[in-house]
Structure formats: C-alpha cells, structure tokens
Write a protein that holds these residues in place. Structure first.
Motif, short mmCIF file in Angstrom:
data_model
loop_
_atom_site.label_atom_id
_atom_site.label_comp_id
_atom_site.label_asym_id
_atom_site.label_seq_id
_atom_site.Cartn_x
_atom_site.Cartn_y
_atom_site.Cartn_z
N GLY A 98 9.49 9.28 -2.37
CA GLY A 98 8.41 10.00 -3.05
C GLY A 98 7.36 9.11 -3.70
N LYS A 99 7.54 7.80 -3.66
CA LYS A 99 6.53 6.90 -4.24
C LYS A 99 5.30 6.91 -3.34
CE LYS A 99 5.62 2.35 -6.05
NZ LYS A 99 6.13 1.03 -6.37
N LYS A 100 4.13 7.04 -3.96
CA LYS A 100 2.88 7.17 -3.21
C LYS A 100 1.90 6.09 -3.65
CE LYS A 100 -0.82 10.45 -2.31
NZ LYS A 100 -1.33 11.81 -2.54
N SER A 101 1.16 5.58 -2.67
CA SER A 101 0.07 4.64 -2.97
C SER A 101 -1.10 4.96 -2.06
CB SER A 101 0.51 3.19 -2.79
OG SER A 101 0.80 2.93 -1.44
N ALA A 102 -2.29 4.72 -2.58
CA ALA A 102 -3.51 4.89 -1.78
C ALA A 102 -4.39 3.68 -2.07
CB ALA A 102 -4.23 6.17 -2.16
N ARG A 103 -4.76 2.96 -1.01
CA ARG A 103 -5.59 1.77 -1.18
C ARG A 103 -6.83 1.88 -0.33
NH1 ARG A 103 -0.68 -2.10 -1.47
NH2 ARG A 103 -0.20 -1.86 -3.67
N ARG A 104 -7.96 1.48 -0.93
CA ARG A 104 -9.25 1.54 -0.26
C ARG A 104 -9.59 0.17 0.29
NH1 ARG A 104 -15.20 1.86 -2.26
NH2 ARG A 104 -14.40 0.50 -3.87
N TYR A 105 -10.11 0.15 1.51
CA TYR A 105 -10.51 -1.08 2.17
C TYR A 105 -11.95 -0.92 2.64
CZ TYR A 105 -5.51 -1.96 2.22
OH TYR A 105 -4.21 -2.16 1.85
N VAL A 106 -12.72 -1.99 2.54
CA VAL A 106 -14.11 -1.97 2.98
C VAL A 106 -14.38 -3.12 3.93
CG1 VAL A 106 -14.99 -0.78 0.94
CG2 VAL A 106 -14.89 -3.26 0.96
N GLY A 107 -15.35 -2.93 4.80
CA GLY A 107 -15.76 -3.98 5.72
C GLY A 107 -14.83 -4.09 6.91
N ASN A 108 -15.18 -5.04 7.75
CA ASN A 108 -14.36 -5.30 8.92
C ASN A 108 -14.18 -6.80 9.02
OD1 ASN A 108 -12.86 -4.83 11.15
ND2 ASN A 108 -14.53 -4.10 12.43
N PRO A 109 -13.07 -7.41 8.74
CA PRO A 109 -11.78 -6.75 8.60
C PRO A 109 -11.67 -6.06 7.25
CG PRO A 109 -11.51 -9.08 8.21
CD PRO A 109 -12.95 -8.86 8.61
N GLY A 110 -10.88 -5.02 7.19
CA GLY A 110 -10.72 -4.24 5.96
C GLY A 110 -10.13 -5.08 4.85
N ALA A 111 -10.85 -5.17 3.76
CA ALA A 111 -10.38 -5.91 2.59
C ALA A 111 -10.52 -5.02 1.37
CB ALA A 111 -11.19 -7.18 2.39
N ARG A 112 -9.67 -5.22 0.38
CA ARG A 112 -9.80 -4.44 -0.84
C ARG A 112 -11.07 -4.86 -1.55
NH1 ARG A 112 -4.18 -5.09 -3.12
NH2 ARG A 112 -5.19 -4.82 -5.13
N PRO A 113 -11.79 -3.90 -2.13
CA PRO A 113 -13.04 -4.24 -2.84
C PRO A 113 -12.79 -5.19 -4.01
CG PRO A 113 -12.77 -1.85 -2.62
CD PRO A 113 -11.51 -2.49 -2.15
N ILE A 114 -13.77 -6.04 -4.26
CA ILE A 114 -13.65 -7.02 -5.35
C ILE A 114 -14.80 -6.78 -6.34
CG2 ILE A 114 -13.78 -9.47 -5.93
CD1 ILE A 114 -12.43 -10.05 -3.28
N ILE A 115 -14.45 -6.80 -7.64
CA ILE A 115 -15.45 -6.67 -8.70
C ILE A 115 -15.30 -7.85 -9.65
CG2 ILE A 115 -15.50 -4.14 -8.57
CD1 ILE A 115 -13.74 -4.15 -11.13
#
Length: 142
Positions: free
Chosen positions: A112-129
């Motif tokens: 039941g553990k859930k995670s959702a991760r967003r990726y941008v660009g190609n190759p998909g990378a996690r957004p950086i701030i």
C-alpha cells in the motif's frame, strides 16, 4: 522488496517509453508527447501492468508499443530482483502541453505504500530548484 527498487523499475520503463526510441522492446519509434499534445485531453496515462491507457486516444502504433512494454515488464522486474506481483499499481502520466517533456510515475507496492515522482526533459530527470541558501535540490513529488 524495497519500495525504492520498485520506483526505479517504474522510472526505467516510463523513461524508455518517453524516449521515443523504445530500445527495451526493440527499436520502435514513437512520440507519446506529440500524441498527447495533439489531443484535447493533453495527456496520456499508461498502466504498465495491464497495457491500458486513459486520457487521449493513442495511435495503433503507440498502442502496440505500450502492449509490448507491458509484456516486457516481467523481464525488467527480474533484472532488478523484484516480481511484477510486488506492484499494486505502476503507471505513468505523459503531459503533452507545455514546452518540455514531462511525465509523472506513480508506484504503489503490494503493502500500500505509494509514491509519485515527476520527471522533466529527455532523459527524464527530477526537477531541480535552488533552496534559500542557493544550493541545488531535487523537487520531491511525494
């Protein structure tokens, strides 16, 4: 079975589809972002466990590629030391609106553990701030 390993499997299969080349299923050209952008819905969500999609209608070629990805999932899981049955849900939502490729991978494990991760660009990378001290930090989606 660690949730992080399942999330890694999810990212790998979702990125392979997003790349448009499809090396995981044999060289297979596709443009999921283009098809999503050309639709009024603006997205295509892929369920990798069943090979089904929601959102925008897909072309016959893309639908075939998605079914090949669903068939290739057991092999990918085996190479990571997990089973397909460890997943309760494995999906990716490909967004076609905007100026860059973006997709969100959602993984729910059998506990039941859930995670959702967003990726941008190609190759998909996690957004950086930048944090308040000017350090680069990955954005957490879950």
């Amino acid at each position: 079975m660690k949730h992080a390993v399942l999330a890694s499997v999810g990212r790998n299969i979702a990125h392979s589809l997003a790349s448009g080349i499809g090396l995981m299923i044999g060289v297979y050209s596709m443009d999921i972002f283009g098809e999503a952008a050309a639709s009024p819905e603006g997205f295509i969500e892929v369920d990798f466990l069943s090979g089904a999609t929601t959102g925008a209608a897909t072309s016959a070629s893309l639908a075939r590629a998605i079914s090949l990805y669903a068939a290739a999932l057991p092999s990918l899981c085996k190479s990571h030391g997990v089973e397909v049955t460890d997943f309760e849900k494995l999906s990716a939502k490909y967004l076609g609106k905007g100026h860059r490729a973006e997709f969100v991978v959602t993984v729910t494990d059998r506990n039941g553990k859930k995670s959702a991760r967003r990726y941008v660009g190609n190759p998909g990378a996690r957004p950086i701030i930048l944090d308040p001290l000017g350090r680069r930090r990955r954005v957490r989606s879950d």
